[in-house]
Design an enzyme around this catalytic site. Structure first.
Site, PDB file in Angstrom:
ATOM      1  N   SER A 140      28.498  -0.697  40.081  1.00 40.87           N
ATOM      2  CA  SER A 140      27.547  -0.200  39.090  1.00 40.87           C
ATOM      3  C   SER A 140      28.116   1.065  38.479  1.00 40.87           C
ATOM      4  CB  SER A 140      26.195   0.096  39.749  1.00 40.87           C
ATOM      5  OG  SER A 140      25.319   0.776  38.863  1.00 40.87           O
ATOM      6  N   TYR A 153      21.059   3.624  46.755  1.00 40.84           N
ATOM      7  CA  TYR A 153      21.737   2.705  45.839  1.00 40.84           C
ATOM      8  C   TYR A 153      23.048   3.302  45.352  1.00 40.84           C
ATOM      9  CZ  TYR A 153      22.542  -0.320  41.792  1.00 40.84           C
ATOM     10  OH  TYR A 153      23.098  -1.184  40.874  1.00 40.84           O
TER      11      TYR A 153
END
Length: 260
Positions: A140, A153
């Site tokens: 990401s 995350y």
């Protein structure tokens, strides 16, 4: 067709980026192996691909269960004669201010996003060695740029970026290319999944003008895998954010700090 006759295995294929890449790979001539926990979703996607003239195989598997991954790899290799490309895409996001989370939140996050990816790679490695294939690891932009209130995350995706960089060297000796893939905001269900990994059905909280269609991201991912690129940022805003984080880190810290 970029992947004509190749077998492409995708984890997290039941929605979002995984589903879009499966469709894109099928259009490029690939035989697509679809892995996820939601078997009904996979069967629907399999039928869609086959109705369009492609080849697909739906296999229920959970990246947190190594035995299910080993069974899935064996099933795919037997059905399609091997595996040429693996896209390790399965994941979800644990968010919230650090002081309101605990160690178990981080463990749950890493169990899927990082250790689930590790087990996917180990399960696929024998077949990728045979084919001198391609491995894509979906990280990401949050793995290149830390942002507030999503520490579990973010740290899991920073780990994925480091893993991709390391495996670029470690797997080159087997002729396997490794592509670290770092998307920005892409249309998917990830932002409607709670901290326990359950689907809530809540609407996406990211402004729609900033969210890139999954099909657009999928085309970039397919090209990156074909060209065996070592690391890519996906989506225009993702590229911009990675650039700013790399060359103007103080500016980014100041800007993000204003949101607190």
């Amino acid at each position: 067709m970029l992947f004509d006759g190749k077998t492409v295995l995708i984890t997290g294929a039941s929605s979002g980026i995984g589903m879009a890449v499966a469709r894109a790979m099928a259009r490029e001539g690939a035989k697509v192996a679809l892995l996820a926990r939601r078997a009904d979703r996979l069967e629907g996607l399999k039928k869609e691909i086959e109705d369009a003239g492609g080849k697909a195989l739906a296999v229920e598997a959970d990246v947190r269960d190594r035995a299910s991954l080993d069974r899935a790899m064996a099933t795919v290799a037997e059905a399609f004669g091997g595996v040429d490309v693996v896209l390790a895409n399965a994941g979800f996001g644990v968010g919230g201010p650090f002081h309101k989370l605990d160690t178990e939140d981080f463990r749950r996050q890493f169990e899927t996003n990082f250790f689930g990816m590790i087990d996917t790679i180990y399960a696929a490695l024998p077949e990728l060695k045979k084919s001198r294939g391609r491995l894509g690891l979906v990280g990401s932009v949050s793995g290149r740029l830390a942002t507030p209130d999503i520490a579990p995350y973010t740290t899991s995706k920073f780990a994925v970026v480091g893993l991709a960089e390391s495996l670029h060297y470690d797997l080159a000796r087997f002729g396997i290319s490794v592509t670290g893939i770092n998307p920005g905001f892409v249309a998917s269900e990830i932002r409607s999944i709670n901290n326990q990994g359950d689907h809530t059905g809540k609407p996406d909280f990211i402004p729609s003008w900033l969210v890139v269609p999954a099909e657009t991201a999928a085309r970039e991912i397919v090209r990156a895998l074909y060209k065996r690129k070592p690391m890519v940022a996906i989506t225009f805003h993702g590229k911009v954010l990675v650039f700013l984080a790399r060359y103007f880190p103080r500016l980014m810290r100041f800007t993000l700090g204003l949101s607190q």
